[in-house]
Enzyme design. Structure first.
Site: not given
Ligand code: PEP
Ligand code: MG
Length: 589
Positions: A199, A441, A465, A512
């Site tokens: 993150h 995910e 994820d 995403c």
């Molecule tokens: C993902 O897991 O791809 C996602 C978009 O969520 P995050 O990166 O915030 O876990």
């Molecule tokens: Mg995620």
């Protein structure tokens, strides 16, 4: 990491996390607990030192009581209980008498004496393989951070107080450190650890801050070099660069600036393939910020608002009204476009300084995201109320993170229905038809996409994820990054399966995760039937450029071929081959 000296220049290698070049003076960022001074205290000053300690304890207790009142108001029952136990621990003789005794007997400064006592307990408890003791270690760390913060007159360890632009060196950064980083003051990040889809990396990329991780840099607390260079493209850090090196990298900075300017002009161009197939490009958003730049980059709305950063940035949950104002401002700023708001995805590595969940040995597989919100109902309801109220001011949709199956989706939807009926009774306006989506995910969600598709309005595939959970590789662990690969055939099959099920059920599906910003990967996604991507705004011009130089036939051919391949390497080779063909068209167009 290899390091080689070039005269007085030192070249260090690391992992490239976020592209861009920076030249600036370095700043060594240490948390107050990392940087505890040790000095002797003369006999006549010992009483003052002890008083200083009790004052810090008192102020820390005050902080906790304040936070607790706020959390109780917000309905964070478990979180408020955790703070109760911290307040209790501060009364423990270990925290009071033992620390006082340490100051008096060793004649050392308070923060050093306090840290020694805490460390002793932490080490003792860490060795005991039992959840209760592991929780206590986490409690000690929380308390120690707070008390030392008061002793060192640094209420909170933060990157917001820098006085001049610099390159930040740190052992490690937390998502909350990064979220509050100011782009006018931070030219680049260099850390000893951190992985590409962590993150922290996502936030740095969103802010366009060059970042190199896994750099074995020298101890900068002893002496800071006047200048350093960071090249986030190749993962290089140069300490003490000479004039010639600076000139070379300055040219790189200028070249990149003009490239970005050129790409930003592309915002008026449609993100369509050469044969007219449209890809919808929306933005991933992490900050409660100015949304105008998103539209400047060409984003068609917000495809993912990671609301947990509202919590991470403030160390506590924003109230219903505070959240309402954030969501309202967002939907209004993007005008005719839609915004997808993801409910709090807290847990895993996204833990704030105020822990609202109990210690877990394996937090990525624990009470994270929707699981935590279904447990902390009041916090969840507060958020849903704020989102629904904002829906009266613009088009928005809600998405739940980390859904693992239909039962969880139903429980989350029930909460929305409960909140809707409360608002109706109270006469509070909200949009009656709000699309509800499911993040895909977790592998169980991917393989039950047919079932989920019947009970929600859209899917968004979170590959960051999905890769972590499908391949059983921690996304934040750089030493395992050789296995963390979205080009793995298992991931391709899951994406294809989800797209096919969404199509059958006639619901929208987007991607995403970070692959949506990967120029090599995007043709494959398009070929598999993805027509919506949500990505970091600064990557939109690059991805648009790729799409515009590609045909749907090429993309579909690539996808059909890639789905027959057996290893990630073979898939990567196929992606690269098509990408090279596309890139050869860039200069001639
Ligand atoms: C993902 O897991 O791809 C996602 C978009 O969520 P995050 O990166 O915030 O876990
Ligand atoms: Mg995620």
């Amino acid at each position: 990491m290899e390091g080689r000296k070039k005269g007085i220049e030192l070249h260090l290698k690391g992992y490239p996390i976020c592209p861009g070049v920076a030249i600036a003076r370095p700043f060594f960022f240490q948390t107050p607990e990392e940087n505890v001074p040790e000095f002797s205290v003369p006999h006549e000053k010992i009483d003052d030192e002890v008083k200083r300690y009790y004052r810090a304890l008192k102020n820390s207790r005050k902080d906790l009581l304040f936070l607790q009142t706020r959390l109780k108001k917000e309905g964070g029952v478990e979180a408020a209980d955790i703070l109760d136990s911290h307040i209790e621990m501060m009364r423990d003789p270990m925290m009071t008498e033992q620390v006082e005794e340490e100051i008096r007997s060793k004649k050392k400064n308070t923060e050093y004496a306090f840290k020694s006592v805490i460390l002793e307990y932490e080490q003792k408890f860490s060795k005991i393989n039992d959840n209760f003791f592991q929780e206590r270690v986490k409690d000690f760390q929380d308390i120690s951070r707070r008390v030392i913060g008061h002793l060192r007159k640094v209420g909170k360890c933060s990157l917001t107080t820098l006085s001049r632009a610099c390159i930040v060196f740190a052992h490690e950064l937390s998502p909350s450190n990064t979220v509050e980083a100011r782009t006018d003051l931070i030219e680049a990040f260099v850390t000893r650890s951190g992985a590409e889809t962590s993150h922290v990396a996502i936030i740095a990329r969103a802010k366009g801050i060059p970042f190199v991780s896994n750099v074995d840099f020298p101890d900068l607390s002893l002496s800071l070099p006047p200048q350093v260079i960071v090249d986030g493209e190749v993962g290089e850090v140069i300490i003490n660069p000479n004039k010639e090196t600076i000139r070379f990298f300055q040219q790189k900075i200028d070249q990149r600036k003009s490239e970005i300017k050129g790409l930003r002009k592309s915002r008026i161009l449609a993100p369509s393939t050469s044969d007219g197939v449209k890809m919808h490009l929306s933005a991933n958003v992490e900050m409660d910020d100015d949304y105008a730049p998103l539209l400047e980059y060409g984003a068609e709305g917000i495809g993912l608002f990671r609301t947990e950063y509202l919590y991470l940035a403030h160390d506590t949950f924003p109230s219903e009204d505070e959240q309402f104002l954030v969501y309202k401002k967002m939907v209004e700023s993007v005008g005719e476009y839609a915004s997808i708001i993801r409910t709090f995805d807290i847990g895993g590595d996204k833990l704030g300084n105020v822990h609202i969940s109990r210690y877990e040995k394996n937090p990525y597989l624990g009470c994270r995201a929707i699981r935590l919100m279904l447990r902390e109902r009041a916090i969840f309801k507060t958020q849903i109320r704020a989102i629904l109220r904002a829906s009266a001011f613009g088009e928005l949709a809600i998405i739940f993170p980390m859904i693992s199956g239909v039962a969880e989706l139903r429980s989350a939807k029930e909460v929305i229905e409960e909140v809707k009926s409360d608002l109706l009774q109270e006469g509070v306006p909200f949009a009656r038809k709000i699309p509800i989506g499911c993040m895909i995910e977790v592998p169980s969600a991917a393989v039950t996409a047919d079932l989920l598709a019947k009970e929600c309005d859209f899917f968004s595939i979170g590959t960051n994820d999905l890769v972590q959970y499908a391949l059983a590789v921690d996304r934040g662990n750089p030493s395992m990054s050789y296995l963390y690969n979205p080009a793995d055939p298992s991931i391709l099959r899951m994406i294809k399966m989800v797209v096919d099920e969404a199509k059958k059920a006639n619901i929208a599906v987007s991607v995403c995760g970070e692959v949506a910003a990967d120029p090599h990967f995007v043709p494959l996604l398009l070929g598999m039937g993805i027509h919506e991507l949500s990505l970091s705004p600064s990557s939109i011009p690059i991805i648009k450029n790729v799409i515009r130089h590609l045909s749907i036939v090429e993309a579909q051919k690539l996808a059909a071929h890639a789905l027959t391949l057996t290893t990630p390497l073979e898939v990567e080779e196929a992606l690269l081959a098509l990408y090279q063909t596309i890139a050869s068209r860039f200069s001639s167009s």
